[in-house]
Design a protein around this motif. Structure first.
Motif, short mmCIF file in Angstrom:
data_model
loop_
_atom_site.label_atom_id
_atom_site.label_comp_id
_atom_site.label_asym_id
_atom_site.label_seq_id
_atom_site.Cartn_x
_atom_site.Cartn_y
_atom_site.Cartn_z
N THR A 5 30.51 45.94 39.00
CA THR A 5 30.19 44.52 39.15
C THR A 5 30.97 43.87 40.30
O THR A 5 31.03 42.65 40.41
N GLY A 6 31.55 44.70 41.18
CA GLY A 6 32.39 44.18 42.24
C GLY A 6 31.68 43.19 43.15
O GLY A 6 32.25 42.18 43.56
N PHE A 7 30.41 43.46 43.46
CA PHE A 7 29.69 42.57 44.37
C PHE A 7 29.42 41.21 43.73
O PHE A 7 29.13 40.23 44.42
N MET A 8 29.52 41.14 42.40
CA MET A 8 29.37 39.85 41.71
C MET A 8 30.72 39.20 41.44
O MET A 8 30.83 37.97 41.40
N ASP A 9 31.75 40.02 41.28
CA ASP A 9 33.07 39.50 40.92
C ASP A 9 33.84 38.94 42.11
O ASP A 9 34.67 38.03 41.95
N TYR A 10 33.60 39.49 43.31
CA TYR A 10 34.40 39.11 44.47
C TYR A 10 33.52 38.60 45.60
O TYR A 10 32.46 39.17 45.87
N LYS A 11 33.97 37.57 46.25
CA LYS A 11 33.25 37.04 47.41
C LYS A 11 33.72 37.75 48.67
O LYS A 11 34.83 38.27 48.73
N ARG A 12 32.85 37.79 49.66
CA ARG A 12 33.22 38.38 50.94
C ARG A 12 34.38 37.60 51.56
O ARG A 12 34.40 36.36 51.58
N GLU A 13 35.36 38.34 52.03
CA GLU A 13 36.51 37.74 52.71
C GLU A 13 36.84 38.60 53.92
O GLU A 13 36.89 39.82 53.82
N THR A 14 37.05 37.96 55.05
CA THR A 14 37.35 38.70 56.28
C THR A 14 38.68 38.22 56.87
O THR A 14 39.26 37.24 56.41
N SER A 15 39.11 38.92 57.89
CA SER A 15 40.39 38.62 58.52
C SER A 15 40.39 37.21 59.10
O SER A 15 39.36 36.69 59.52
N GLU A 16 41.55 36.63 59.14
CA GLU A 16 41.71 35.34 59.81
C GLU A 16 41.85 35.58 61.32
O GLU A 16 42.14 36.69 61.76
N THR A 17 41.61 34.54 62.08
CA THR A 17 41.79 34.64 63.53
C THR A 17 42.80 33.60 64.00
O THR A 17 42.91 32.52 63.42
N GLU A 37 45.86 44.93 49.57
CA GLU A 37 45.37 44.58 48.23
C GLU A 37 44.06 43.79 48.30
O GLU A 37 43.12 44.04 47.55
N LYS A 38 44.00 42.83 49.21
CA LYS A 38 42.77 42.04 49.36
C LYS A 38 41.63 42.89 49.92
O LYS A 38 40.47 42.73 49.52
N GLN A 39 41.96 43.80 50.84
CA GLN A 39 40.91 44.64 51.42
C GLN A 39 40.35 45.59 50.37
O GLN A 39 39.17 45.94 50.41
N ARG A 40 41.18 46.03 49.43
CA ARG A 40 40.70 46.88 48.34
C ARG A 40 39.59 46.18 47.56
O ARG A 40 38.58 46.81 47.20
N LEU A 41 39.75 44.90 47.31
CA LEU A 41 38.72 44.15 46.58
C LEU A 41 37.43 44.06 47.38
O LEU A 41 36.34 44.01 46.82
N GLN A 42 37.56 44.04 48.73
CA GLN A 42 36.35 44.05 49.56
C GLN A 42 35.63 45.39 49.44
O GLN A 42 34.40 45.44 49.46
N GLY A 43 36.39 46.46 49.31
CA GLY A 43 35.78 47.76 49.06
C GLY A 43 35.04 47.79 47.74
O GLY A 43 34.01 48.45 47.60
N ALA A 44 35.55 47.06 46.76
CA ALA A 44 34.93 47.01 45.43
C ALA A 44 33.56 46.33 45.47
O ALA A 44 32.76 46.51 44.56
N ARG A 45 33.27 45.55 46.52
CA ARG A 45 31.99 44.84 46.59
C ARG A 45 30.83 45.77 46.91
O ARG A 45 29.67 45.39 46.76
N CYS A 46 31.11 46.99 47.37
CA CYS A 46 30.03 47.94 47.68
C CYS A 46 29.26 48.29 46.43
O CYS A 46 29.84 48.68 45.40
N MET A 47 27.95 48.16 46.48
CA MET A 47 27.10 48.38 45.30
C MET A 47 26.80 49.85 45.06
O MET A 47 26.28 50.21 44.02
#
Length: 494
Positions: A5-17, A37-47
């Motif tokens: 359910t990662g793609f539903m649990d976490y919103k897309r977040e990218t690096s700041e500039t 740690e935050k990038q790991r959650l982005q990996g979790a969004r993969c369906m």
């Protein structure tokens, strides 16, 4: 699948500039990566969807969708989430010789094809890749691994851009003795002198080249094959030759006044800045300066944007960027559905900086130059520009750009940078080797093949396919290596 359910649990977040007005004070990369740690959650969004278009690399409606090198994206997305970054690197390295480059400069056709993007925001694949490769360097996973057995076969690669480097890397892994010839003073080709430091700092290239040298690849700089290096000697000394010299023949703007001083091709402007920056931090003055000048950039693509960003860092008084085509829509049109490449308006870093510094977007759409005007000293001082309109030709049915009557206006300019694309490879190299060209001034081969009309001579990259992406050059470099290896050995396991 680590998190169903990662793609539903976490919103897309990218690096700041770094903010535009701060980052223009230097030529450094300006993205601030997410924490691990935050990038790991982005990996979790993969369906881990049933049909992962992200890694397909297919052509839809004349545009690439998905990764051209077929990266195993769902696999390493999951490994990012489970914090198995060593294995993630192993999977990434199977398909991509240079993730440290693509994680910085690739426009990410993988993300455009991500299934999450059908109804929400795509997975941040490119930044997951960045985490994997930079962590791999930090942890020592990336290290020299010379082949245990050498074949004794010698291969020359002409050009050290992404295609040439990928071919060299693959052929060396197979055990062939590879020498890369580069006409510039530094290795990297397009990567070194075509892409500004803000997008790819050059120590990143040097870091990888040093590993390739440890693995046995020989690099020869200031070697202009067809110039100070004779093609006949290359053909005599090596068993096979790969031409990967890029598409470096710039398209000109042939209008009255073109011979005025102060008009340059974008590639010369960008190369001079990067070389001076690397040689002396710009103190030698050996570059085309935009300081205090009214700059006109002709061309709306990536190179034009790089000219905008570089000019602002020089201290330009103003920047205008002309784009012949109409402004694209801000969101996908109905005739441009997922998973096609999204034909939408993109505001890149250079335009963001121009908006911050000058208060407006530098782009002027559906406009081109009709004439340049020089002052008494012969320096360009004005440009006459006109608005264009799409009209159908009654006889052919084709759509053409037509000048709008009465739309001409004159603007003051001190520096003109032509970023109108490229018209194939430079012919002195092709003439030196005697290879045939196609109607687009690219080196001709059979469809899907890389062997030229000259025995033992192959080609790859922009020289073969025309101006394209770094990731396409890597794919072509890998594929030509496979073809060369098979030609040398009678089979290949590449």
């Amino acid at each position: 699948m680590g998190k169903p359910t990662g793609f539903m649990d976490y919103k897309r977040e990218t690096s700041e500039t770094v903010k535009p007005k701060v980052r223009i004070k230097n030529f450094n990369e300006f993205h601030i990566p997410l924490s691990k740690e935050k990038q790991r959650l982005q990996g979790a969004r993969c369906m881990e969807c049933g049909v992962p278009f992200c890694q397909s690399g297919i052509n839809l409606m004349g545009m690439t969708t998905g990764c051209p090198i077929n990266n195993l994206i769902p696999e390493w997305n999951d490994l990012v989430y489970t914090d198995n970054l060593n294995q993630a690197y192993n999977r990434l390295a199977k398909t991509n010789n240079f993730p440290e480059f693509t994680a910085r400069v690739c426009p990410a056709p993988c993300e455009a094809a991500c299934t999450c993007g059908l109804n929400a925001d795509s997975v941040s694949i490119k930044e997951n890749e960045y985490l994997i490769i930079e962590n791999a360097y930090q942890e020592g996973y990336v290290k020299a691994n010379p082949p245990k057995v050498r074949t004794g076969k010698k291969v020359a690669v002409i050009g050290s851009g992404p295609a040439g480097l990928a071919a060299a890397d693959q052929l060396n892994k197979r055990g062939h003795l590879v020498t890369v010839f580069e006409r510039s003073d530094r290795i990297g080709g397009l990567l070194m002198y075509g892409i500004p430091n803000m997008k790819l700092e050059k120590h990143i290239i040097e870091r990888k080249i040093s590993i390739m040298e440890e693995e046995g690849i020989e690099f020869v700089t200031n070697a202009d094959v067809g110039g100070n290096y004779k093609a006949n000697k290359i053909l005599k000394d090596f068993d096979r030759v790969v031409l990967a010299c890029g598409a470096s023949n710039p398209r000109d703007i042939l209008v009255p006044g073109r011979d005025a001083k102060g008009i340059y091709f974008a590639v010369d402007f960008l190369k001079a800045t990067t070389k001076s920056l690397l040689d002396s931090d710009l103190t030698d003055g050996n570059y085309i300066s935009a300081k205090d000048k009214k700059v006109l950039v002709i061309g709306g693509g990536d190179t034009g944007n790089d000219c905008v960003g570089t000019s602002i860092r020089h201290g330009a008084a103003n920047v205008i960027q002309l784009e012949m085509m109409p402004k694209l829509p801000d969101t996908r049109a109905e005739d441009n559905p997922w998973p096609q490449w999204p034909k939408v308006c993109k505001t890149d870093y250079g335009q963001e900086e121009a908006i911050a510094v000058f208060g407006k977007d530098p782009r002027v759409y559906q406009t081109t130059v009709k004439e340049f005007v020089a002052n008494k000293e012969g320096n360009v001082c004005q440009a006459k520009i006109v608005t264009l309109d799409w009209q159908k030709d009654a006889s052919t049915g084709r759509m053409n750009m037509v000048e709008v009557e009465g739309s001409e206006q004159t603007i003051d300019v001190d520096l003109v940078l032509i970023a109108a694309g490229f018209l194939g490879c430079q012919d002195y190299v092709t003439k030196a080797f005697g290879v045939e060209l196609n109607e687009r001034s690219n080196v001709a081969t059979q469809a899907g093949k890389y062997k030229t009309n000259v025995e033992n001579v192959f080609t790859a990259g922009d020289m073969h396919r025309g101006q394209s992406l770094v990731v396409w050059a890597i794919r072509e470099g890998r594929e030509v290596a496979r073809e060369v290896d098979c030609d040398l050995m009678g089979y290949t396991n590449l």
